[in-house]
Design a protein around this motif. Structure first.
Motif, PDB file in Angstrom:
ATOM      1  N   ALA A  69       6.344  99.952 -52.304  1.00 59.73           N
ATOM      2  CA  ALA A  69       6.084 100.262 -50.894  1.00 59.73           C
ATOM      3  C   ALA A  69       6.765 101.562 -50.490  1.00 59.73           C
ATOM      4  O   ALA A  69       6.198 102.368 -49.740  1.00 59.73           O
ATOM      5  CB  ALA A  69       6.558  99.115 -50.015  1.00 59.73           C
ATOM      6  N   ASN A  75       4.847 104.956 -49.194  1.00 55.99           N
ATOM      7  CA  ASN A  75       5.094 105.488 -47.852  1.00 55.99           C
ATOM      8  C   ASN A  75       5.810 106.829 -47.838  1.00 55.99           C
ATOM      9  O   ASN A  75       5.623 107.619 -46.912  1.00 55.99           O
ATOM     10  CB  ASN A  75       5.907 104.481 -47.029  1.00 55.99           C
ATOM     11  CG  ASN A  75       5.070 103.343 -46.483  1.00 55.99           C
ATOM     12  OD1 ASN A  75       4.568 103.393 -45.369  1.00 55.99           O
ATOM     13  ND2 ASN A  75       4.897 102.298 -47.283  1.00 55.99           N
ATOM     14  N   TRP A 131      12.428 109.196 -50.160  1.00 58.58           N
ATOM     15  CA  TRP A 131      12.965 108.218 -49.208  1.00 58.58           C
ATOM     16  C   TRP A 131      14.464 108.395 -49.034  1.00 58.58           C
ATOM     17  O   TRP A 131      14.977 108.428 -47.907  1.00 58.58           O
ATOM     18  CB  TRP A 131      12.702 106.775 -49.686  1.00 58.58           C
ATOM     19  CG  TRP A 131      13.537 105.810 -48.875  1.00 58.58           C
ATOM     20  CD1 TRP A 131      13.277 105.395 -47.605  1.00 58.58           C
ATOM     21  CD2 TRP A 131      14.791 105.247 -49.255  1.00 58.58           C
ATOM     22  NE1 TRP A 131      14.306 104.577 -47.161  1.00 58.58           N
ATOM     23  CE2 TRP A 131      15.244 104.472 -48.148  1.00 58.58           C
ATOM     24  CE3 TRP A 131      15.584 105.306 -50.409  1.00 58.58           C
ATOM     25  CZ2 TRP A 131      16.445 103.764 -48.181  1.00 58.58           C
ATOM     26  CZ3 TRP A 131      16.784 104.602 -50.439  1.00 58.58           C
ATOM     27  CH2 TRP A 131      17.206 103.847 -49.334  1.00 58.58           C
ATOM     28  N   PHE A 140      10.679  97.881 -41.639  1.00 60.75           N
ATOM     29  CA  PHE A 140       9.261  97.570 -41.769  1.00 60.75           C
ATOM     30  C   PHE A 140       8.705  97.482 -40.359  1.00 60.75           C
ATOM     31  O   PHE A 140       9.095  96.620 -39.572  1.00 60.75           O
ATOM     32  CB  PHE A 140       9.075  96.258 -42.530  1.00 60.75           C
ATOM     33  CG  PHE A 140       7.691  95.678 -42.426  1.00 60.75           C
ATOM     34  CD1 PHE A 140       6.563  96.471 -42.653  1.00 60.75           C
ATOM     35  CD2 PHE A 140       7.506  94.334 -42.114  1.00 60.75           C
ATOM     36  CE1 PHE A 140       5.286  95.934 -42.558  1.00 60.75           C
ATOM     37  CE2 PHE A 140       6.239  93.792 -42.024  1.00 60.75           C
ATOM     38  CZ  PHE A 140       5.122  94.594 -42.243  1.00 60.75           C
ATOM     39  N   ASP A 141       7.803  98.375 -40.010  1.00 59.05           N
ATOM     40  CA  ASP A 141       7.206  98.428 -38.668  1.00 59.05           C
ATOM     41  C   ASP A 141       6.110  97.368 -38.573  1.00 59.05           C
ATOM     42  O   ASP A 141       4.919  97.665 -38.609  1.00 59.05           O
ATOM     43  CB  ASP A 141       6.646  99.836 -38.431  1.00 59.05           C
ATOM     44  CG  ASP A 141       6.109 100.022 -37.023  1.00 59.05           C
ATOM     45  OD1 ASP A 141       6.472  99.223 -36.144  1.00 59.05           O
ATOM     46  OD2 ASP A 141       5.327 100.960 -36.806  1.00 59.05           O
ATOM     47  N   SER A 170       2.513  99.871 -36.938  1.00 56.92           N
ATOM     48  CA  SER A 170       1.802 100.622 -37.978  1.00 56.92           C
ATOM     49  C   SER A 170       1.736  99.910 -39.323  1.00 56.92           C
ATOM     50  O   SER A 170       0.931 100.271 -40.174  1.00 56.92           O
ATOM     51  CB  SER A 170       2.463 101.992 -38.176  1.00 56.92           C
ATOM     52  OG  SER A 170       3.771 101.843 -38.731  1.00 56.92           O
ATOM     53  N   ARG A 185       3.967 100.151 -41.549  1.00 56.85           N
ATOM     54  CA  ARG A 185       4.562 101.089 -42.524  1.00 56.85           C
ATOM     55  C   ARG A 185       6.059 100.824 -42.687  1.00 56.85           C
ATOM     56  O   ARG A 185       6.666 100.104 -41.905  1.00 56.85           O
ATOM     57  CB  ARG A 185       4.373 102.528 -42.043  1.00 56.85           C
ATOM     58  CG  ARG A 185       2.949 102.962 -41.867  1.00 56.85           C
ATOM     59  CD  ARG A 185       2.890 104.205 -40.988  1.00 56.85           C
ATOM     60  NE  ARG A 185       3.742 105.276 -41.474  1.00 56.85           N
ATOM     61  CZ  ARG A 185       4.491 106.057 -40.707  1.00 56.85           C
ATOM     62  NH1 ARG A 185       4.512 105.884 -39.381  1.00 56.85           N
ATOM     63  NH2 ARG A 185       5.237 107.013 -41.225  1.00 56.85           N
ATOM     64  N   ILE A 196       9.533 102.800 -42.332  1.00 55.02           N
ATOM     65  CA  ILE A 196       9.986 103.978 -41.582  1.00 55.02           C
ATOM     66  C   ILE A 196      11.511 104.041 -41.607  1.00 55.02           C
ATOM     67  O   ILE A 196      12.191 103.017 -41.429  1.00 55.02           O
ATOM     68  CB  ILE A 196       9.516 103.916 -40.110  1.00 55.02           C
ATOM     69  CG1 ILE A 196       8.002 103.778 -40.020  1.00 55.02           C
ATOM     70  CG2 ILE A 196       9.973 105.141 -39.336  1.00 55.02           C
ATOM     71  CD1 ILE A 196       7.484 103.564 -38.595  1.00 55.02           C
ATOM     72  N   THR A 237       6.889  90.688 -45.178  1.00 52.93           N
ATOM     73  CA  THR A 237       5.574  91.321 -45.314  1.00 52.93           C
ATOM     74  C   THR A 237       4.552  90.381 -45.950  1.00 52.93           C
ATOM     75  O   THR A 237       3.473  90.811 -46.337  1.00 52.93           O
ATOM     76  CB  THR A 237       5.663  92.599 -46.185  1.00 52.93           C
ATOM     77  OG1 THR A 237       6.143  92.250 -47.497  1.00 52.93           O
ATOM     78  CG2 THR A 237       6.611  93.615 -45.551  1.00 52.93           C
ATOM     79  N   ASN A 290       1.102  90.657 -44.462  1.00 54.34           N
ATOM     80  CA  ASN A 290       0.698  91.996 -44.057  1.00 54.34           C
ATOM     81  C   ASN A 290      -0.208  92.613 -45.123  1.00 54.34           C
ATOM     82  O   ASN A 290       0.117  92.649 -46.302  1.00 54.34           O
ATOM     83  CB  ASN A 290       1.927  92.888 -43.859  1.00 54.34           C
ATOM     84  CG  ASN A 290       1.581  94.226 -43.265  1.00 54.34           C
ATOM     85  OD1 ASN A 290       1.241  95.153 -43.972  1.00 54.34           O
ATOM     86  ND2 ASN A 290       1.644  94.319 -41.935  1.00 54.34           N
ATOM     87  N   SER A 303      -0.995  95.660 -45.547  1.00 54.68           N
ATOM     88  CA  SER A 303      -0.650  97.021 -45.951  1.00 54.68           C
ATOM     89  C   SER A 303      -0.006  97.053 -47.316  1.00 54.68           C
ATOM     90  O   SER A 303       0.030  98.092 -47.985  1.00 54.68           O
ATOM     91  CB  SER A 303       0.301  97.648 -44.925  1.00 54.68           C
ATOM     92  OG  SER A 303      -0.284  97.689 -43.645  1.00 54.68           O
TER      93      SER A 303
END
Length: 261
Positions: free
Chosen positions: A154, A158, A165, A186-187, A191, A193, A195, A255, A258, A260
């Motif tokens: 992940a 991202n 990162w 983890f948003d 989103s 995503r 961040i 997650t 999720n 994503s």
């Protein structure tokens, strides 16, 4: 005709009896429900018991912390930072809960009021307690990202690479104003995503729905005893001490549904 009328009468009577039985049953339940709730209420209105916040254990003992975290913080700091400082947030959360029970809501205003200050300090202590839970859970590893394969994938998706990162995460943590946190979140609600977030103090800059996966405490008390003003050195040592296996577990838990990832 008489037979039809008789059958209709029997059917109607049966339905009425069932309905009456159900009504009596629910009336009884409703009566007991109201009586049980009235028993919890003093005369004059409803009163709830204050919620009790817990001081959560670290994934290692106090003695183990001295050796597991020695490259990040000194032995003395592993003790008082957790058992005094972190615990203090939980203690004051519980004190605030008790004070909120009797706070006069009618005195609330935009300049100053008991309820306003209690709520303001509630967010401060809540964020402080929770972020320290994540902080201690993050540490005690060897910094090997391969031990967290899901979160590693992940991060690469991202940020392009683990090094990308890390560079941005360090910049966030270094830039926190006087005191605060560098966070990988983890948003979840917006989103979907990962961040990097810069937070001043405990809560200024936090994003709604952001679940902290990595939390680096850069309040000066976290590192001055060992590194003095060397915040960058402390952050490097923190990253090299991360337990990516535990971070991976936190990532998967949050997650799971999720799309994503």
């Amino acid at each position: 005709m008489k037979d039809n009328s008789r059958r209709k009468f029997i059917k109607t009577s049966a339905l009425g009896a069932v309905s009456l039985g159900l009504f009596s049953k629910y009336e009884f339940l409703n009566k007991n429900y109201n009586q049980s709730h009235r028993a919890l209420q003093p005369e004059g209105g409803f009163s709830k018991m204050a919620y009790e916040w817990k001081f959560n254990p670290r994934p290692y003992s106090d003695e183990e912390a001295k050796s597991l975290l020695k490259d990040v913080v000194d032995a003395e700091t592993t003790d008082w930072h957790y058992n005094t400082h972190h615990k203090g947030y939980v203690t004051f959360l519980n004190n605030i809960e008790k004070e909120l029970e009797s706070a006069d809501l009618t005195k609330a205003n935009g300049n100053w009021s008991d309820i306003g200050e209690l709520k303001r300090r509630f967010t401060w202590n809540h964020s402080g307690a929770y972020l320290h839970d994540v902080y201690w859970d993050n540490m005690g590893g060897d910094g090997d990202i391969s031990k967290g394969p899901d979160v590693k994938a992940a991060i690469e998706a991202n940020f392009g690479s683990f090094d990308n990162w890390k560079a941005e995460f360090k910049a966030c943590a270094v830039s926190a104003k006087l005191s605060g946190w560098g966070l990988l979140v983890f948003d979840r609600l917006y989103s979907g995503r990962l961040i990097n977030v810069l937070v001043d103090e405990h809560q200024y800059g936090a994003i709604w729905g952001g679940v902290p996966l990595v939390a680096c405490d850069v309040f000066e008390h976290a590192y001055y005893h060992k590194d003095g003003p060397g915040r960058v050195k402390y952050i490097d040592n923190f990253i090299n001490n991360l337990s990516w296996a535990r971070i991976n577990d936190r990532f998967k838990t949050n997650t799971a549904n999720n799309k994503s990832f």
